[in-house]
Enzyme design. Sequence first.
Site, PDB file in Angstrom:
ATOM      1  N   HIS A  51     -20.724  54.946  22.247  1.00 53.92           N
ATOM      2  CA  HIS A  51     -20.897  54.400  20.895  1.00 53.92           C
ATOM      3  C   HIS A  51     -22.397  54.198  20.602  1.00 53.92           C
ATOM      4  CE1 HIS A  51     -19.931  51.248  17.700  1.00 53.92           C
ATOM      5  NE2 HIS A  51     -21.191  50.955  17.999  1.00 53.92           N
ATOM      6  N   GLU A  52     -23.096  53.545  21.570  1.00 49.02           N
ATOM      7  CA  GLU A  52     -24.530  53.293  21.370  1.00 49.02           C
ATOM      8  C   GLU A  52     -25.320  54.604  21.330  1.00 49.02           C
ATOM      9  OE1 GLU A  52     -25.493  50.430  20.442  1.00 49.02           O
ATOM     10  OE2 GLU A  52     -23.555  49.517  20.875  1.00 49.02           O
ATOM     11  N   ASP A 104     -21.965  46.869  13.014  1.00 45.76           N
ATOM     12  CA  ASP A 104     -22.434  48.051  12.289  1.00 45.76           C
ATOM     13  C   ASP A 104     -22.023  47.999  10.823  1.00 45.76           C
ATOM     14  OD1 ASP A 104     -23.462  49.060  14.656  1.00 45.76           O
ATOM     15  OD2 ASP A 104     -21.530  49.921  15.207  1.00 45.76           O
TER      16      ASP A 104
END
Length: 383
Positions: free
Chosen positions: A59-60, A162
């Site tokens: 994800h990062e 986010d």
Amino acid sequence: MKTSLRIGSVFGIGIFLHWSFLLLVVGIVVFFIVQSGPTASAATSIGVILGVFACVVLHELGHALAARSFDVPTRSITLYPIGGLARLERIPSDPMKEFWIAVAGPAVNVVIAVVLGALVFATGRPLSPSVLAEPMQDPITTLAWLNVGLAVFNLLPAFPMDGGRVLRALLALNTDYAQATQTAANIGQGMAILFGLLGVLTFNPVLLFIALFVYAGAQRESQQAMFRSFTHGATVRNAMMTRFTTLSIDATLDDAVDALLAGSDHDFPIVEAGDDGRPRLVGILPRQALIRALSTHDAADTVDSIAEEPCFTVSDDQMLDTVFTKMSQEQCSTVPVLNNGDLVGLLTLENVGELVMVASAMEQREAADVRKKMAPQPQAARE
Ligand SMILES: [Zn+2]
């Protein structure tokens, strides 16, 4: 980075494990010792947890690669027990770029969920979310649903998730950045209060924890945006200290101690007379270096024996926000300010903080003045 352990690097981006992560590992081990369950189920749950964190790293990396496509490098990725954090070199000023960088992380989780879901489907096993009640029965299906959860949770429109960034980027298309951040932060804090209430009503400590986390994140984000809007357009000259004490290169440690006790300065630039007779900067003597030297050096030793190189020097017309970012990144509390080679000031992180405090107080006064002018007069209000 001393609070984190480097566990590797991907695409040249260092991946770090924050020390508090150890608490999670210890917690899981203790949980299984107390439960004294079968070793196989302990191994499966550790496998699932490692799987979740692999998904968090991916994800990062999604954020990092999207940022890289806009020429924004990522300094590091750190894993905390509650998730990951990609530290970008800067936030792009174009809201659409920020939008894509923010969306890229949850998009990775959606892709993982779809791929794992397809795998489970292909093997003919049930894909229902009810597996989450017995996560160890079907780890792959569990991971698929956890990725759905990660995507949804991260897209909640609240800082520091986010979704908060997505919301700010969309708001910033129509209003200025600071205002957009403030609105997004307010919505985030509103949601945090809602989570908190829900947590209390349902006796759910996890919700309470998330509420605190979101509340603090929203507050930090709004402070940073305020800082950026106050320092925007300011130069180093606006924030530097112009009254400070210098020490000559042949001053003794005793002289330095006198200077330290006589005023409130912490760091002393050390100067020597140049060929034209004007003082020239040769180094800097921070308070800690002086204190340290007092136990190992003679009081009559000269300060040049313990002087340090400044991290870097700046010129007084450089932009304050760029210099401030560099100072925070290099953990540099004081930098000498030069103008045509002459030492004209010192910039400290403390000064910059004071400038923001002053600017914020002045803005509040202006706002109060405006409110006073806008308020209807008592008689006029009656009619
Ligand atoms: Zn993210």
